[in-house]
Structures are given as structure tokens and as C-alpha cells.
Design a protein around this motif. Sequence first.
Motif, PDB file in Angstrom:
ATOM      1  N   GLY A  60      55.120 -37.733  47.849  1.00 45.35           N
ATOM      2  CA  GLY A  60      56.524 -37.294  46.551  1.00 45.35           C
ATOM      3  C   GLY A  60      57.191 -36.135  47.218  1.00 45.35           C
ATOM      4  O   GLY A  60      58.312 -36.683  47.564  1.00 45.35           O
ATOM      5  N   SER A  61      57.219 -34.667  47.024  1.00 45.15           N
ATOM      6  CA  SER A  61      57.795 -33.610  47.853  1.00 45.15           C
ATOM      7  C   SER A  61      56.964 -32.462  47.898  1.00 45.15           C
ATOM      8  O   SER A  61      55.185 -32.675  47.839  1.00 45.15           O
ATOM      9  CB  SER A  61      58.697 -33.595  46.763  1.00 45.15           C
ATOM     10  N   GLN A  62      57.331 -31.441  48.666  1.00 50.11           N
ATOM     11  CA  GLN A  62      56.889 -30.619  49.201  1.00 50.11           C
ATOM     12  C   GLN A  62      57.669 -29.606  49.048  1.00 50.11           C
ATOM     13  O   GLN A  62      59.123 -29.514  49.014  1.00 50.11           O
ATOM     14  CB  GLN A  62      56.671 -30.680  50.588  1.00 50.11           C
ATOM     15  N   GLN A  63      57.699 -28.490  48.402  1.00 50.44           N
ATOM     16  CA  GLN A  63      58.119 -26.873  48.200  1.00 50.44           C
ATOM     17  C   GLN A  63      57.944 -25.691  48.712  1.00 50.44           C
ATOM     18  O   GLN A  63      56.677 -25.621  48.584  1.00 50.44           O
ATOM     19  CB  GLN A  63      59.075 -26.850  47.648  1.00 50.44           C
ATOM     20  N   PHE A  64      58.044 -25.487  49.824  1.00 46.05           N
ATOM     21  CA  PHE A  64      57.580 -23.941  50.447  1.00 46.05           C
ATOM     22  C   PHE A  64      58.291 -22.780  50.089  1.00 46.05           C
ATOM     23  O   PHE A  64      59.473 -22.702  50.213  1.00 46.05           O
ATOM     24  CB  PHE A  64      58.154 -24.507  52.021  1.00 46.05           C
ATOM     25  N   PHE A  65      57.380 -21.748  49.562  1.00 49.41           N
ATOM     26  CA  PHE A  65      58.559 -20.287  48.867  1.00 49.41           C
ATOM     27  C   PHE A  65      57.148 -19.263  49.990  1.00 49.41           C
ATOM     28  O   PHE A  65      56.076 -19.044  49.915  1.00 49.41           O
ATOM     29  CB  PHE A  65      57.553 -19.841  47.549  1.00 49.41           C
ATOM     30  N   TYR A  66      58.257 -18.450  50.956  1.00 52.51           N
ATOM     31  CA  TYR A  66      57.557 -18.011  51.850  1.00 52.51           C
ATOM     32  C   TYR A  66      58.845 -16.875  51.388  1.00 52.51           C
ATOM     33  O   TYR A  66      59.284 -16.099  50.967  1.00 52.51           O
ATOM     34  CB  TYR A  66      58.566 -17.751  52.718  1.00 52.51           C
ATOM     35  N   HIS A  67      56.759 -15.687  51.480  1.00 51.09           N
ATOM     36  CA  HIS A  67      57.467 -14.040  51.118  1.00 51.09           C
ATOM     37  C   HIS A  67      57.848 -12.993  52.616  1.00 51.09           C
ATOM     38  O   HIS A  67      58.420 -12.313  52.223  1.00 51.09           O
ATOM     39  CB  HIS A  67      56.318 -13.020  50.512  1.00 51.09           C
ATOM     40  N   VAL A  68      56.673 -13.634  53.454  1.00 50.73           N
ATOM     41  CA  VAL A  68      56.835 -12.741  54.351  1.00 50.73           C
ATOM     42  C   VAL A  68      56.905 -14.515  55.694  1.00 50.73           C
ATOM     43  O   VAL A  68      56.112 -15.409  55.309  1.00 50.73           O
ATOM     44  CB  VAL A  68      55.283 -11.956  54.931  1.00 50.73           C
ATOM     45  N   PRO A  69      57.055 -14.527  56.298  1.00 50.97           N
ATOM     46  CA  PRO A  69      56.647 -15.041  57.963  1.00 50.97           C
ATOM     47  C   PRO A  69      55.011 -15.652  58.336  1.00 50.97           C
ATOM     48  O   PRO A  69      54.505 -14.448  58.138  1.00 50.97           O
ATOM     49  CB  PRO A  69      58.040 -15.495  58.940  1.00 50.97           C
ATOM     50  N   ILE A  70      55.104 -16.644  58.661  1.00 50.78           N
ATOM     51  CA  ILE A  70      53.342 -16.517  58.963  1.00 50.78           C
ATOM     52  C   ILE A  70      53.523 -16.229  60.609  1.00 50.78           C
ATOM     53  O   ILE A  70      54.454 -16.921  61.011  1.00 50.78           O
ATOM     54  CB  ILE A  70      53.117 -18.230  58.723  1.00 50.78           C
ATOM     55  N   GLN A  71      53.017 -15.238  61.446  1.00 47.39           N
ATOM     56  CA  GLN A  71      53.066 -14.709  62.463  1.00 47.39           C
ATOM     57  C   GLN A  71      51.616 -14.503  63.493  1.00 47.39           C
ATOM     58  O   GLN A  71      50.341 -14.941  61.852  1.00 47.39           O
ATOM     59  CB  GLN A  71      52.842 -12.926  62.222  1.00 47.39           C
ATOM     60  N   GLU A  72      51.396 -15.021  64.285  1.00 48.44           N
ATOM     61  CA  GLU A  72      50.275 -14.798  65.292  1.00 48.44           C
ATOM     62  C   GLU A  72      49.385 -13.985  64.953  1.00 48.44           C
ATOM     63  O   GLU A  72      49.665 -12.388  64.549  1.00 48.44           O
ATOM     64  CB  GLU A  72      50.392 -15.310  66.897  1.00 48.44           C
ATOM     65  N   GLY A  73      48.177 -13.803  64.758  1.00 48.35           N
ATOM     66  CA  GLY A  73      47.511 -12.798  64.652  1.00 48.35           C
ATOM     67  C   GLY A  73      46.871 -12.710  63.147  1.00 48.35           C
ATOM     68  O   GLY A  73      45.816 -12.371  62.545  1.00 48.35           O
ATOM     69  N   MET A  74      47.646 -13.471  61.875  1.00 49.61           N
ATOM     70  CA  MET A  74      47.409 -13.378  60.375  1.00 49.61           C
ATOM     71  C   MET A  74      45.863 -13.768  59.875  1.00 49.61           C
ATOM     72  O   MET A  74      45.490 -15.082  60.856  1.00 49.61           O
ATOM     73  CB  MET A  74      48.459 -14.078  59.506  1.00 49.61           C
ATOM     74  N   VAL A  75      44.737 -13.206  59.298  1.00 51.26           N
ATOM     75  CA  VAL A  75      44.120 -13.761  58.833  1.00 51.26           C
ATOM     76  C   VAL A  75      44.700 -13.928  57.385  1.00 51.26           C
ATOM     77  O   VAL A  75      44.400 -12.907  56.612  1.00 51.26           O
ATOM     78  CB  VAL A  75      42.325 -13.207  58.933  1.00 51.26           C
ATOM     79  N   LEU A  76      44.486 -15.491  56.712  1.00 47.64           N
ATOM     80  CA  LEU A  76      45.133 -16.085  55.573  1.00 47.64           C
ATOM     81  C   LEU A  76      44.319 -16.090  54.870  1.00 47.64           C
ATOM     82  O   LEU A  76      42.370 -17.484  55.115  1.00 47.64           O
ATOM     83  CB  LEU A  76      46.047 -17.124  55.922  1.00 47.64           C
ATOM     84  N   HIS A  77      44.336 -15.970  53.726  1.00 46.65           N
ATOM     85  CA  HIS A  77      42.938 -16.267  52.593  1.00 46.65           C
ATOM     86  C   HIS A  77      44.104 -17.269  51.531  1.00 46.65           C
ATOM     87  O   HIS A  77      44.349 -16.585  51.501  1.00 46.65           O
ATOM     88  CB  HIS A  77      42.290 -14.972  51.354  1.00 46.65           C
ATOM     89  N   CYS A  78      42.945 -18.572  51.076  1.00 46.50           N
ATOM     90  CA  CYS A  78      44.651 -19.257  50.734  1.00 46.50           C
ATOM     91  C   CYS A  78      43.937 -20.523  50.198  1.00 46.50           C
ATOM     92  O   CYS A  78      42.308 -20.497  50.243  1.00 46.50           O
ATOM     93  CB  CYS A  78      45.194 -20.556  52.017  1.00 46.50           C
ATOM     94  N   GLU A  79      44.080 -20.523  49.167  1.00 42.99           N
ATOM     95  CA  GLU A  79      43.112 -21.159  47.740  1.00 42.99           C
ATOM     96  C   GLU A  79      44.589 -22.494  47.302  1.00 42.99           C
ATOM     97  O   GLU A  79      45.409 -22.244  47.336  1.00 42.99           O
ATOM     98  CB  GLU A  79      43.469 -20.384  46.269  1.00 42.99           C
TER      99      GLU A  79
END
Length: 125
Positions: A60-79
Motif C-alpha cells: 500500500g504505502s511506506q513512510q520514513f521518519f528520520y531523526h538521525v541518518p543511519i550510519q556505518e557502525g550503528m548497532v540498531l535495536h529495532c521493534e
Amino acid sequence: MRLTKKITVTAEWIQRYAKSIESPLQYLHGKLIAPATMPIVFWQLFDRAILNNQKPVLHGSQQFFYHVPIQEGMVLHCELALSHKEHKQGKQGPMTFYTYTLNCFERGTEIVQLKTVLIHVGADI
């Protein structure tokens, strides 16, 4: 149902994804940053049981809401969670709209939120 996953973003992963969508590489303060749409591939890392069935779906659709760009080396905890379900009647019959929300954090700070709407056509599942 809410699923969680720890995701380590490497420079190589960013480069492969950027190449696959023909996006130029970009840097911020000397670090490679991911193209804005990269979180859509994070879905592949989650157990698909959250989708509840094997029926085909329409995107249907997608929306992205960024606070900070994703950068190399980041360890993200995603839900990943089903955040909304809505039934509608379409020309071909009943449809159910499922809104999934993917939130990714690094050290407690929200980096990005992605909302994806998938549409199931036919009887409710």
C-alpha cells in the motif's frame, strides 16, 4: 505481537544496498550513511510470523521518519509491530489494511520509524 531484532549496519551492507538501487554513496562527518530507503530490507531479518498468513499481499504505502541518518557502525535495536488494522470493501470484495511500524533505536535514541501498509484482498485473515 511485537518482534525485536538487533541489527548491525556495516559499510559493506550500505554499499551493497546503495549499488542495488543505483544510489550514490554519501558520507556525513566521514562516515558512510545509508540510503533513506534501506530500512525496508530490515524486514528480511525478522520472523515473518508477524504477517499471520501465506496469502499474497499488495504493497500500500511506506513512510520514513528520520531523526538521525543511519550510519556505518550503528548497532540498531529495532521493534516491528502491527500497529493498525482496518477493514474496507473494495471493488473486488473485502480488503484488510495492515499497518506495520518498525522503530529503530541506537543507545535509546530513536533513529528512524518506518510505517508500511500491506493490503490483503479477500476474506479477513
